[in-house]
Design an enzyme around this catalytic site. Sequence first.
Site, PDB file in Angstrom:
ATOM      1  N   THR A 191       0.855  -1.191   0.000  1.00 60.91           N
ATOM      2  CA  THR A 191       0.000   0.000   0.000  1.00 60.91           C
ATOM      3  C   THR A 191       0.891   1.241   0.000  1.00 60.91           C
ATOM      4  O   THR A 191       2.037   1.187   0.434  1.00 60.91           O
ATOM      5  CB  THR A 191      -0.898   0.051   1.246  1.00 60.91           C
ATOM      6  OG1 THR A 191      -0.037   0.049   2.386  1.00 60.91           O
ATOM      7  CG2 THR A 191      -1.828  -1.124   1.319  1.00 60.91           C
ATOM      8  N   GLU A 335      -6.082  -3.278  -0.987  1.00 59.07           N
ATOM      9  CA  GLU A 335      -6.577  -4.394  -0.165  1.00 59.07           C
ATOM     10  C   GLU A 335      -7.796  -5.081  -0.771  1.00 59.07           C
ATOM     11  O   GLU A 335      -8.209  -6.131  -0.306  1.00 59.07           O
ATOM     12  CB  GLU A 335      -6.971  -3.878   1.234  1.00 59.07           C
ATOM     13  CG  GLU A 335      -5.814  -3.452   2.119  1.00 59.07           C
ATOM     14  CD  GLU A 335      -5.407  -1.994   1.900  1.00 59.07           C
ATOM     15  OE1 GLU A 335      -5.690  -1.442   0.808  1.00 59.07           O
ATOM     16  OE2 GLU A 335      -4.777  -1.420   2.807  1.00 59.07           O
ATOM     17  N   LYS A 448     -13.326  18.072  11.137  1.00 57.12           N
ATOM     18  CA  LYS A 448     -14.223  18.027  12.287  1.00 57.12           C
ATOM     19  C   LYS A 448     -14.335  19.438  12.863  1.00 57.12           C
ATOM     20  O   LYS A 448     -13.482  19.893  13.601  1.00 57.12           O
ATOM     21  CB  LYS A 448     -13.699  17.036  13.327  1.00 57.12           C
ATOM     22  CG  LYS A 448     -13.635  15.628  12.751  1.00 57.12           C
ATOM     23  CD  LYS A 448     -13.028  14.634  13.708  1.00 57.12           C
ATOM     24  CE  LYS A 448     -12.650  13.367  12.976  1.00 57.12           C
ATOM     25  NZ  LYS A 448     -11.256  13.305  12.498  1.00 57.12           N
ATOM     26  N   TRP A 453     -19.151  17.212  10.972  1.00 57.97           N
ATOM     27  CA  TRP A 453     -18.190  16.835   9.940  1.00 57.97           C
ATOM     28  C   TRP A 453     -18.424  17.655   8.683  1.00 57.97           C
ATOM     29  O   TRP A 453     -19.559  17.820   8.236  1.00 57.97           O
ATOM     30  CB  TRP A 453     -18.351  15.357   9.574  1.00 57.97           C
ATOM     31  CG  TRP A 453     -17.775  14.424  10.600  1.00 57.97           C
ATOM     32  CD1 TRP A 453     -17.214  14.773  11.785  1.00 57.97           C
ATOM     33  CD2 TRP A 453     -17.727  13.001  10.516  1.00 57.97           C
ATOM     34  NE1 TRP A 453     -16.811  13.643  12.462  1.00 57.97           N
ATOM     35  CE2 TRP A 453     -17.115  12.537  11.703  1.00 57.97           C
ATOM     36  CE3 TRP A 453     -18.129  12.069   9.559  1.00 57.97           C
ATOM     37  CZ2 TRP A 453     -16.893  11.197  11.953  1.00 57.97           C
ATOM     38  CZ3 TRP A 453     -17.911  10.723   9.815  1.00 57.97           C
ATOM     39  CH2 TRP A 453     -17.294  10.286  11.006  1.00 57.97           C
TER      40      TRP A 453
END
Length: 555
Positions: A191, A335, A448, A453
């Site tokens: 990754t 993944e 935040k 959010w």
Amino acid sequence: MLSTMQDVPLLISRILTHGSTIHGSSQVTTWTGEPEPHRRTYAEIGARAAQLAHALGDDLGVARDDRIATLMWNNAEHVEAYFAIPSMGAVLHTLNLRLPPEQLIWIVHHAADRVVIANGSLLPLLAPLLPHLKTLEHVIVSGPGDRAPLTEAAATAGVRVHEYEELLAGKPTAYDWPELDERQAAAMCYTSGTTGDPKGVVYSHRSVYLHSMQVNMAESMGLTDRDTSLVVVPQFHVNAWGLPHATFMTGVNLLMPDRFLQPAPLAEMIERERPTHAAAVPTIWQGLLGELTANPREVSSLTQVTIGGSACPPALMEAFDRLGMRVCHAWGMTETSPLGTVARPPAHAVGTDEEFGYRITQGRFPTGVEARLTGPGGERLPWDGRSAGELEVRGPWIAAAYYNGPDGEPQRPEDKFTEDGWLKTGDVGTISPDGFLTLTDRAKDVIKSGGEWISSVELENALMAHPAVAEAAVVAVPDEKWGERPLATVVLREGADAGFETLRTFLQDEAKIAKWQLPERWTILPAVPKTSVGKFDKKVLRRQYAAGELEITEI
Ligand code: AMP
């Protein structure tokens, strides 16, 4: 009661045998920068993959489970490596040639690569690393490029150097591929490693086989042997989204750009070779759009474009619609092999006002990818298109762990896998009742602000819809009163001029962004920093802001 069906292992060698016989006349075309590209049939690729396997086994002593790295562009030889290495029972490890040297060294060492096949044009990158690549015994060089930088470095490092074509010459063109366990390792990718060390995902023959079948479904890319796919997404980025394997199942012709990834040669490739499909991250398409606008070309063959890797701005999708290229948005991760969702609108929406709304979602989950959303308190959230939480997935082509930790065992870090074995994607979004995913952020990129959010992606898409804006990235920055607030970083189109006030008004009036979500900190950048796979690199922006390196205007 057990079934009475045959249990034939799902092996990559079977995909190769199928492609190189049933679809033997399909072609892999590699761009060379010369007047004529290089063409090789699937039958020839099959024969040469057999030769490569003989060479690796007989001349280099490659054995079962050995990791064989590639440091290559997208080209026919890389496709040969894709099939030869796993089919003989070894493990293909594609190296991301855009990683910084320290990370490449770390990754080669962690995977314990014994051999690397490298393109000649990449030797200036590889040669200085050689003294540090302690597990490496052989370098095989393929394609044009000066060999001089390698020769001395290899001698000092005690690494043997081979020419790809010389190794293959005279080897048998058939190979008795071993009957492996379908769960055995076939390929690995690391990754991009935004935090901590990079993590290795190890794909099995079975996962690659099943994933390839999904890629071929009409619900996904749905290509056939009448198509030619321009694979811009690098073969080192999650197996080029599974395309080389999937195309060998169906005989889709491959058009490989090699190192010619700039907008002008890509536009030329499309005009001359007339691909029907192409796959790449949004930044590539932004570049191509600029090129095609400045220098129009005949690109009408390209009717399907798969975009993924980061969110496709709606404005980009609309611009390509106007050019007659239909963008299909998809989401995935290293993944997840990577295909996780594809945004094909449902039948009832096609041709209606609802259609575009579906197309700009990340897409619908196919069979084989189960999904659930988890809220901040660990609660399971409903698929109501409104409740935003972290996406968790499981399925036969989704990672259950990462390659060896310090104890030599697979790692299942708590922030990546749930106790019941689902992958925590780190992506935050909603799912509609009919299974369409809309991502609002990476968990770490959510802003935040005062307990609420703010979606950085929503702000970016809205900004990029303004005609003066070429690119925009929004990141959270610390704020005394609200905890965090958005910082808007904007790249203006060449010759365009728009003040921050104008952009802010546009966000509020045209894009209908709530007032409390509007950024008050703004900056102009020459370009948004990108990661090694072409995504906005927000951690660089956050670091530059913290170091006071950005010229901020507050409005
Ligand atoms: P990688 O493993 O480097 O391919 O990165 C995977 C990550 O890229 C995902 O977890 C998402 O955050 C992001 N990503 C991939 N596709 C999309 C998409 N269509 N929209 C938004 N983010 C995406």
